[in-house]
Write a protein that holds these residues in place. Structure first.
Motif, mmCIF file in Angstrom:
data_model
loop_
_atom_site.group_PDB
_atom_site.id
_atom_site.type_symbol
_atom_site.label_atom_id
_atom_site.label_comp_id
_atom_site.label_asym_id
_atom_site.label_seq_id
_atom_site.Cartn_x
_atom_site.Cartn_y
_atom_site.Cartn_z
ATOM 1 N N THR A 89 0.821 -1.208 0.000
ATOM 2 C CA THR A 89 0.000 0.000 0.000
ATOM 3 C C THR A 89 0.858 1.262 0.000
ATOM 4 O OG1 THR A 89 -1.652 -1.200 1.278
ATOM 5 C CG2 THR A 89 -1.844 1.183 1.238
ATOM 6 N N CYS A 90 0.383 2.273 -0.731
ATOM 7 C CA CYS A 90 1.093 3.559 -0.779
ATOM 8 C C CYS A 90 0.774 4.374 0.468
ATOM 9 C CB CYS A 90 0.672 4.332 -2.036
ATOM 10 S SG CYS A 90 1.354 5.995 -2.127
ATOM 11 N N ARG A 91 1.774 4.634 1.256
ATOM 12 C CA ARG A 91 1.547 5.379 2.502
ATOM 13 C C ARG A 91 1.213 6.852 2.224
ATOM 14 N NH1 ARG A 91 6.071 2.553 5.073
ATOM 15 N NH2 ARG A 91 4.939 0.662 4.583
ATOM 16 N N SER A 125 -0.883 12.598 0.091
ATOM 17 C CA SER A 125 0.245 13.367 -0.430
ATOM 18 C C SER A 125 1.021 12.627 -1.522
ATOM 19 C CB SER A 125 1.194 13.742 0.714
ATOM 20 O OG SER A 125 1.719 12.568 1.300
ATOM 21 N N CYS A 126 0.413 11.616 -2.166
ATOM 22 C CA CYS A 126 1.124 10.902 -3.224
ATOM 23 C C CYS A 126 1.143 11.765 -4.481
ATOM 24 C CB CYS A 126 0.480 9.550 -3.527
ATOM 25 S SG CYS A 126 1.310 8.695 -4.881
ATOM 26 N N THR A 127 2.345 12.068 -4.970
ATOM 27 C CA THR A 127 2.462 12.947 -6.135
ATOM 28 C C THR A 127 2.355 12.164 -7.439
ATOM 29 O OG1 THR A 127 4.854 12.709 -5.997
ATOM 30 C CG2 THR A 127 3.890 14.667 -4.982
ATOM 31 N N MET A 173 -0.329 0.257 -4.219
ATOM 32 C CA MET A 173 -1.791 0.262 -4.174
ATOM 33 C C MET A 173 -2.324 1.531 -3.525
ATOM 34 S SD MET A 173 -2.894 -3.519 -2.914
ATOM 35 C CE MET A 173 -2.271 -5.023 -3.686
ATOM 36 N N HIS A 174 -3.240 2.177 -4.222
ATOM 37 C CA HIS A 174 -4.005 3.261 -3.622
ATOM 38 C C HIS A 174 -5.351 2.654 -3.227
ATOM 39 C CE1 HIS A 174 -1.771 6.953 -5.513
ATOM 40 N NE2 HIS A 174 -0.970 6.141 -4.844
ATOM 41 N N LEU A 175 -5.512 2.321 -1.954
ATOM 42 C CA LEU A 175 -6.719 1.621 -1.522
ATOM 43 C C LEU A 175 -7.784 2.608 -1.082
ATOM 44 C CD1 LEU A 175 -5.107 -1.355 0.428
ATOM 45 C CD2 LEU A 175 -5.916 -1.290 -1.943
HETATM 46 ZN ZN LIG Z 1 1.017 6.432 -4.343
#
Ligand SMILES: [Zn+2]
Ligand SMILES: [Zn+2]
Length: 247
Positions: free
Chosen positions: A156-158, A164-166, A174-176
């Motif tokens: 998972t992407c923290r 704040s994922c650019t 994973m963007h859950l």
């Molecule tokens: Zn991300």
């Protein structure tokens, strides 16, 4: 030696095994990937590839929002999404206890709308796989397979969780989509309720009194319907699960 191998397996240094398939259970190269996709013959997790479509019957998700990494919960489609998760639970709960449902909000073809259903044991996943094979949802065949992913913390992407994922929808992690707290309570609360009931029955049996009967209606007491879609519309959508597989 074993430790050394474990630290390499499924990473960029691993020239044999595909790191994306290992971590995400999906890779953009699919079957043409030059590295190995070790497909498990059993798992606690089943993957339903590209199953959830945000633009279905509810609000649409603005791709610019997805690209900017804006949280899905902020968009209008949350009711539609939670109704989908609720219906998935209703469909698969009889297969076994569900530990978690994870739905990808990523935009890439191999990850968009991927649904990972993790069961408490492999038997649950096996029954779900058998149940869903050859079925249709929302006019498309359901693509179901065992997934090697059982630890979602790793994949998972923290930054997405912190808004704040650019990399936005094209992120490799994973963007859950988050499930609201009251819906989570409703979905997973059923297992607590069931365990409590089993305990009661065991106690009743021990005291030689007949076990208390509970109807399905009792179980549904106090549950909150997901907003955004009428019950009729949802029933109609899920009726397609079987009907479209018939012809
Ligand atoms: Zn991300
Ligand atoms: Zn690959």
């Amino acid at each position: 030696m074993a430790e050394h191998l474990a630290s390499i397996f499924g990473t960029e240094k691993d020239r044999v095994n595909c790191p994306f398939y290992f971590k995400i259970g999906a890779c953009r190269h699919g079957d043409r990937c030059s590295r190995l996709h070790n497909k498990p013959s059993a798992s606690q997790t089943v993957l339903l590839t590209n199953m959830y479509r945000a633009e279905g019957a509810g609000g649409t998700v603005d791709p610019r929002d997805a690209a900017s990494g804006k949280s899905a919960s902020a968009s209008a489609g949350q009711g539609h999404f939670e109704a989908f998760v609720e219906d998935l639970f209703e469909e698969l709960d009889e297969c076994g206890e569900i530990e978690g449902v994870n739905v990808c909000d990523n935009a890439t073809d191999h990850m968009a709308g991927n649904v990972y259903v993790k069961f408490v044991d492999e038997d649950g996943a096996r029954r779900a796989l058998e149940k869903l094979q050859g079925r249709y949802y929302d006019g498309r065949p359901i693509l179901v397979e065992y997934s090697p992913v059982t630890d979602f913390k790793e994949s998972t992407c923290r930054q997405y969780e912190e808004n704040s994922c650019t990399r936005g929808g094209y992120c490799n992690f994973m963007h859950l989509r988050p499930i609201g707290r009251s819906m989570r309570k409703q979905l997973y609360g059923r297992y607590l309720e069931r365990r409590r009931r089993d305990d009661d029955e065991r106690r009743d049996r021990r005291s030689r009194s007949p076990p208390r009967k509970r109807s399905r209606d009792d179980e549904d007491d106090g549950r909150v319907n997901a907003k955004g879609m009428s019950d009729d519309a949802r029933r109609a959508m899920f009726a397609q699960w079987n009907e479209e597989g018939a012809d």
